[in-house]
Write an enzyme that holds these catalytic residues in place. Structure first.
Site, mmCIF file in Angstrom:
data_model
loop_
_atom_site.group_PDB
_atom_site.id
_atom_site.type_symbol
_atom_site.label_atom_id
_atom_site.label_comp_id
_atom_site.label_asym_id
_atom_site.label_seq_id
_atom_site.Cartn_x
_atom_site.Cartn_y
_atom_site.Cartn_z
ATOM 1 N N HIS A 82 0.852 -1.189 0.000
ATOM 2 C CA HIS A 82 0.000 0.000 0.000
ATOM 3 C C HIS A 82 0.881 1.230 0.000
ATOM 4 O O HIS A 82 1.862 1.304 0.737
ATOM 5 C CB HIS A 82 -0.895 0.017 1.240
ATOM 6 N N ASP A 161 -14.957 2.777 7.681
ATOM 7 C CA ASP A 161 -13.978 3.722 7.128
ATOM 8 C C ASP A 161 -14.588 4.548 6.010
ATOM 9 O O ASP A 161 -14.307 5.740 5.872
ATOM 10 C CB ASP A 161 -12.739 2.971 6.624
ATOM 11 N N ARG A 168 -14.573 12.834 7.660
ATOM 12 C CA ARG A 168 -13.282 13.494 7.949
ATOM 13 C C ARG A 168 -12.925 14.477 6.838
ATOM 14 O O ARG A 168 -12.379 15.551 7.099
ATOM 15 C CB ARG A 168 -12.184 12.427 8.092
ATOM 16 N N SER A 183 -7.526 4.004 9.352
ATOM 17 C CA SER A 183 -8.246 3.992 8.083
ATOM 18 C C SER A 183 -7.541 3.086 7.068
ATOM 19 O O SER A 183 -8.148 2.191 6.462
ATOM 20 C CB SER A 183 -8.333 5.435 7.562
ATOM 21 N N LYS A 187 -8.583 -1.271 5.912
ATOM 22 C CA LYS A 187 -8.828 -1.772 4.555
ATOM 23 C C LYS A 187 -7.814 -2.858 4.184
ATOM 24 O O LYS A 187 -8.156 -3.859 3.542
ATOM 25 C CB LYS A 187 -8.765 -0.609 3.554
#
Ligand code: URA
Length: 435
Positions: A82, A161, A168, A183, A187
């Site tokens: 990621h 999320d 947010r 967050s 995921k």
């Protein structure tokens, strides 16, 4: 339990219990807690932070709020990566087939971009026919068959999320390290991989502007992943200037293909090799050096390119783009940006480069905006280069020629010239490994 008590506690910097965090996440996901109370708690978290265990509990509650992908039917150690997001970051396009070519299965869910540039899914969809909306069975079958598949993230993953991020975004509560960590990790954990490598970007084009903040975020995420039983590594990489030379969807795919052919920009190759080595090492393929050598060999031999072709075919994409990558941006109008004076490029505002590319059509202003796959920028010069007045700094591509002048101005402003040769920032600042 009452939400007002949680807000009061957090306002005073006190730690919430696991039961309180579950109450908040479950209640907000179910629509039982109103946005104004959730926003008040999020703002209190922004100011007073969370302890590591609170962040881990929040992540766990968010993982449980939606679907979780079960990859156990795929043999071997599955690894994911990621990136916290940056301009010109096309590493997934390279790493997914590269790591798969080294024998480690990659079952990856990626996002679309909102903001200055497209996400991995947008980039892949610039390949004619390429489908990222495979159902769960087709996704798993593809990984079992060819070792790799990259699809769009299911809308049912980490439901909390999804709701919280939207809140947010409009309440000024995005830039909190524990909230970002929970967050992202909710995921990643829900997506089911055994090992996760995080590329935490740091600099003018990233969420985290300093190496210290990037390291704090990386440590938090590594700790969460480990607490959830995942093998973890995080690499902090530079995002003070775009990665590689291409920004935009089809243009980035073309640059990724170049790299898979054993060519391509040195900075992009280096970041890919560093990340690939960590992914292969988490999968137990040997020492970091052996894993890096294995990845370099897969790039140079054409094995990674062949895996990319297989991935394209399996996901409905036209593999002819590998032979003719220029078709990915053919038809767009192009123009060049010239250096206004002699000098060294001592700084680039990566975020401004992204903004210029969005003006050309490569990013989304709203969730509904359509992306132009051919739009974007190919830089000719970057920080550290010496240029002469009139020399081409970049070529810009668009299908909205009325945007060209504004985009050129924004891109010009992104460059700072100086008489002094600049010191280049490191490409990789640090690596944080799980224990
Ligand atoms: N990316 C995410 O997925 N979540 C954040 O909070 C920030 C960046």
């Amino acid at each position: 339990m009452r939400m007002i008590d949680l807000i009061e506690k957090k306002k005073r910097g006190m730690a919430l219990t696991k039961a309180e965090i579950d109450y908040f996440i479950d209640g907000y996901t179910a629509g039982q807690i109103p946005d104004y109370q959730a926003a008040a708690l999020l703002m209190a978290i922004c100011f007073t932070g969370m302890r590591h265990e609170e962040t881990a509990w929040m992540t766990d509650a968010m993982v449980r709020s939606g679907d979780q992908v079960d990859l156990s039917s795929i043999p071997g150690v599955k690894v994911d990566k990621h990136s916290t997001g940056g301009i010109g970051d096309k590493t997934t396009l390279i790493l997914a087939p590269l790591v798969a070519a080294c024998g480690v299965p990659v079952a990856k869910m990626s996002g679309r971009g909102l903001g200055y540039t497209g996400g991995t899914v947008d980039k892949l969809e610039s390949i004619p026919g390429f489908r990222t909306d495979l159902d769960r069975d087709a996704f798993l079958d593809t990984v079992k068959r060819i070792g790799v598949c990259v699809v769009g993230q299911s809308g049912h993953l980490a439901l909390a999320d999804k709701k919280l991020y939207a809140l947010r975004d409009v309440t000024g509560t995005v830039d909190s390290i524990p909230l970002i960590a929970a967050s992202i990790m909710s995921k990643k954990i829900a997506a089911g991989a055994d090992g996760i490598v995080l590329d935490v970007k740091c600099g003018s084009g990233a969420f985290m502007k300093t190496p210290e903040d990037a390291a704090r975020l990386a440590r938090e995420m590594v700790a969460i992943g480990q607490a959830c039983g995942r093998k973890m590594a995080a690499v902090i990489t530079n995002m003070d200037l775009p990665l590689g030379y291409s920004i935009g969807n089809g243009l980035e795919v073309a640059e990724a293909i170049d790299l898979l052919k054993g060519a391509g920009p040195a900075d992009l190759r280096e970041v890919c090799l560093v990340l690939a080595a960590q992914m292969l090492s988490l999968a137990g393929k040997g020492t970091l050096q052996a894993c890096r050598d294995m990845a370099a060999a897969a790039l140079d031999s054409g094995a990674a390119l062949e895996k990319f072709v297989q991935m394209c075919r399996a996901q409905g994409g036209d593999p002819a783009v590998v032979e003719h990558p220029q078709t990915l941006y053919a038809g767009a109008v192009s123009d060049t940006l010239q250096a206004p004076a002699d000098g060294w490029i001592c700084r680039m505002d990566a975020q401004a480069c992204g903004k210029a590319s969005m003006l050309l059509g490569a990013g989304r202003e709203t969730k509904e905006s359509a992306i132009d796959p051919a739009a974007g920028i190919v830089l000719a010069c970057k920080t550290g280069d010496r240029v002469q007045k009139g020399q081409v700094l970049a070529r810009l591509y668009t299908n909205q020629p009325d945007q060209m002048a504004d985009a050129k101005q924004v891109l010009l402003d992104a460059y700072t010239l100086s008489d002094q040769k600049p010191q280049l920032p490191p490409l990789v600042y640090d690596t944080i490994l799980g224990e």
